[in-house]
Design an enzyme around this catalytic site. Structure first.
Site, PDB file in Angstrom:
ATOM      1  N   TYR A 143     -26.743 -52.741 -28.006  1.00  0.00           N
ATOM      2  CA  TYR A 143     -25.571 -53.238 -28.396  1.00  0.00           C
ATOM      3  C   TYR A 143     -24.067 -52.552 -28.247  1.00  0.00           C
ATOM      4  CZ  TYR A 143     -28.009 -56.694 -31.108  1.00  0.00           C
ATOM      5  OH  TYR A 143     -28.487 -57.998 -31.567  1.00  0.00           O
ATOM      6  N   LYS A 194     -41.720 -51.690 -28.254  1.00  0.00           N
ATOM      7  CA  LYS A 194     -42.352 -52.756 -27.157  1.00  0.00           C
ATOM      8  C   LYS A 194     -42.622 -51.299 -25.861  1.00  0.00           C
ATOM      9  CE  LYS A 194     -43.236 -56.124 -24.528  1.00  0.00           C
ATOM     10  NZ  LYS A 194     -44.146 -57.297 -24.982  1.00  0.00           N
ATOM     11  N   ASP A 226     -43.712 -58.258 -30.057  1.00  0.00           N
ATOM     12  CA  ASP A 226     -44.069 -59.729 -29.827  1.00  0.00           C
ATOM     13  C   ASP A 226     -45.292 -60.131 -31.085  1.00  0.00           C
ATOM     14  OD1 ASP A 226     -45.493 -57.637 -28.236  1.00  0.00           O
ATOM     15  OD2 ASP A 226     -46.104 -59.004 -26.827  1.00  0.00           O
ATOM     16  N   ASP A 250     -32.421 -57.342 -35.173  1.00  0.00           N
ATOM     17  CA  ASP A 250     -31.758 -58.497 -35.398  1.00  0.00           C
ATOM     18  C   ASP A 250     -32.444 -59.773 -35.432  1.00  0.00           C
ATOM     19  OD1 ASP A 250     -29.393 -60.004 -35.442  1.00  0.00           O
ATOM     20  OD2 ASP A 250     -28.740 -59.766 -33.449  1.00  0.00           O
ATOM     21  N   ASP A 254     -33.754 -62.039 -39.017  1.00  0.00           N
ATOM     22  CA  ASP A 254     -33.483 -63.429 -39.172  1.00  0.00           C
ATOM     23  C   ASP A 254     -34.873 -64.156 -39.435  1.00  0.00           C
ATOM     24  OD1 ASP A 254     -30.913 -63.076 -39.113  1.00  0.00           O
ATOM     25  OD2 ASP A 254     -30.481 -64.393 -37.697  1.00  0.00           O
TER      26      ASP A 254
END
Ligand code: NAD
Length: 363
Positions: A143, A194, A226, A250, A254
């Protein structure tokens, strides 16, 4: 008697309806506990601040935030300000506070309340007993990383670049928050990365493993993002605390939110070294704003997080959470979580019912 100064920034839309209920709850806690005074200082932010001053984050609001022990924030934005230029958009107000106060650790609990199990789109057998805390790094990674931008290429095509970058210091401080939070819960931390592909994740894994030595009582597990995304909907109850970088956090927070049933139930905290902001996860809900029907529980549970993380009042935070549970057990519901056989109440009524339970818990 300790005094805590709380900046109260309701913002726009339902923010202006749910934050007064959270303030009411903190007032009841102060009266019941008898050991603290909360000084509530109102401030303008977002669209409300644009309308009054032309600026989504006026200097006076930023100074108020800097001088307060904690910030209680509602939500910002709405159709009225959607077409404003980028630097004058309502959302800039919140992003500005996060950046200026270096609020680097975002805590989002996702808990499935027993009486709301059927409000979740997932099967009862999957969501029953779910109680997860996602700790998301909030000020680094993709970001904010440089270089970033879009450019024209010699062949006429275009290329866009974002950079995922983390320093060991940035990872260390958020990892420490993750372990700290896990230590106060069920002492299980899943660090999500990851590392099989990304170099940034390899550093993340190394640093988290180093910090783990300071927390021998917390069990650490490294999980690939994942796998985590699958496990969150297949076996969410296996997780207690999750710590992860900005982008993964993020998305995963959610995903975890779905487990709780409604946006109106989800609180959050954003912590820095010297400042902390507490806010419901939901936005300004323009579709229901002004009707007095919004669910104030996310804002009230955010106030409970303020008690736990900024005021050192963990037992009082538990009282607020118990009061919320009791009101739900008695069958009171706002429109978003209402089902046949339950009693529908408005925003202020829900706040009053929770305050009544809090008063009983202190008597
Ligand atoms: P939203 O969270 O405002 O609403 C999504 C849905 O959830 C709507 O159906 C809404 O009615 C419902 N909902 C939200 N809060 C509720 C509550 N307390 N009680 C009952 N129902 C509730 O998200 P959106 O519609 O995507 O965004 C609306 C505006 O809010 C936009 O301008 C957006 O930019 C802004 N927003 C702000 C924040 C923030 O300030 N942190 C976060 C998200 C969205």
């Amino acid at each position: 008697m300790a005094t805590y100064r709380i900046a109260v920034l309701p913002g726009d839309g339902v923010g202006q309806e749910v934050i007064p209920e959270a303030v009411k709850v903190l007032g009841a806690v102060a009266r019941g506990a008898g050991v603290v005074t909360f000084e509530f200082e109102p401030g303008l932010i977002g669209g409300a601040a644009i309308d009054a001053t032309g600026d989504p984050l006026p200097d006076a609001t930023l100074s108020l935030c800097r001088e307060s022990h904690a910030i209680l924030f509602g939500a910002v934005g709405g159709p009225k300000w959607d077409n404003a230029p980028q630097e004058k958009r309502a959302e800039r107000g919140l992003l500005g506070v996060r950046k200026e106060l270096d609020l680097y650790a975002n805590l989002r609990p996702a808990r499935c309340f027993p009486m709301l199990v059927d409000a979740s789109p997932l099967k009862r057998s999957i969501v029953e007993g779910v109680d997860i805390m996602v700790v998301r790094e909030l000020t680094g990674g993709l970001y904010y990383g440089e270089p970033r931008g879009m450019e024209k290429m010699a062949d006429g095509g275009r290329r866009a670049i974002n950079t995922m970058t983390y320093t060991s210091r940035e990872i260390e401080r958020v990892a420490r928050v993750g372990f700290d939070v896990a230590r106060k819960r069920r002492k299980k931390l899943a660090s999500v990365d990851k590392a099989n592909v990304l170099v940034v994740s390899q550093l993340w894994r190394q640093v988290v493993s180093e910090v783990a030595r300071e927390f021998p009582d917390v069990t650490l597990q490294h999980v690939l993002v994942d796998n985590c995304a699958m496990a969150l909907v297949a076996h969410p109850a296996q997780f207690d605390t999750i710590v992860t970088e900005n982008t993964f956090g993020d998305i995963l927070s959610d995903e975890a939110a779905i487990l709780a049933g409604s946006m109106g139930m989800l609180p959050s905290a954003s912590l820095g070294e010297t400042a902390a902001l507490y806010e419901p996860v939901h936005g300004t809900a323009p579709d229901i704003a002004g009707q007095g029907t919004a669910n104030p529980i996310a804002a009230i549970l955010s106030a409970a997080m303020l008690l736990r993380h900024s005021a050192g009042m963990g037992r009082d935070a538990e009282r607020v959470e118990t009061a919320v549970l009791r009101v739900l057990e008695k069958g009171y519901r706002t429109a978003d979580i209402h089902q046949d056989g339950t009693t529908r109440v408005g925003t202020a009524q829900m706040g009053d019912l929770i305050v009544r339970e809090i008063n009983m818990l202190y008597s």
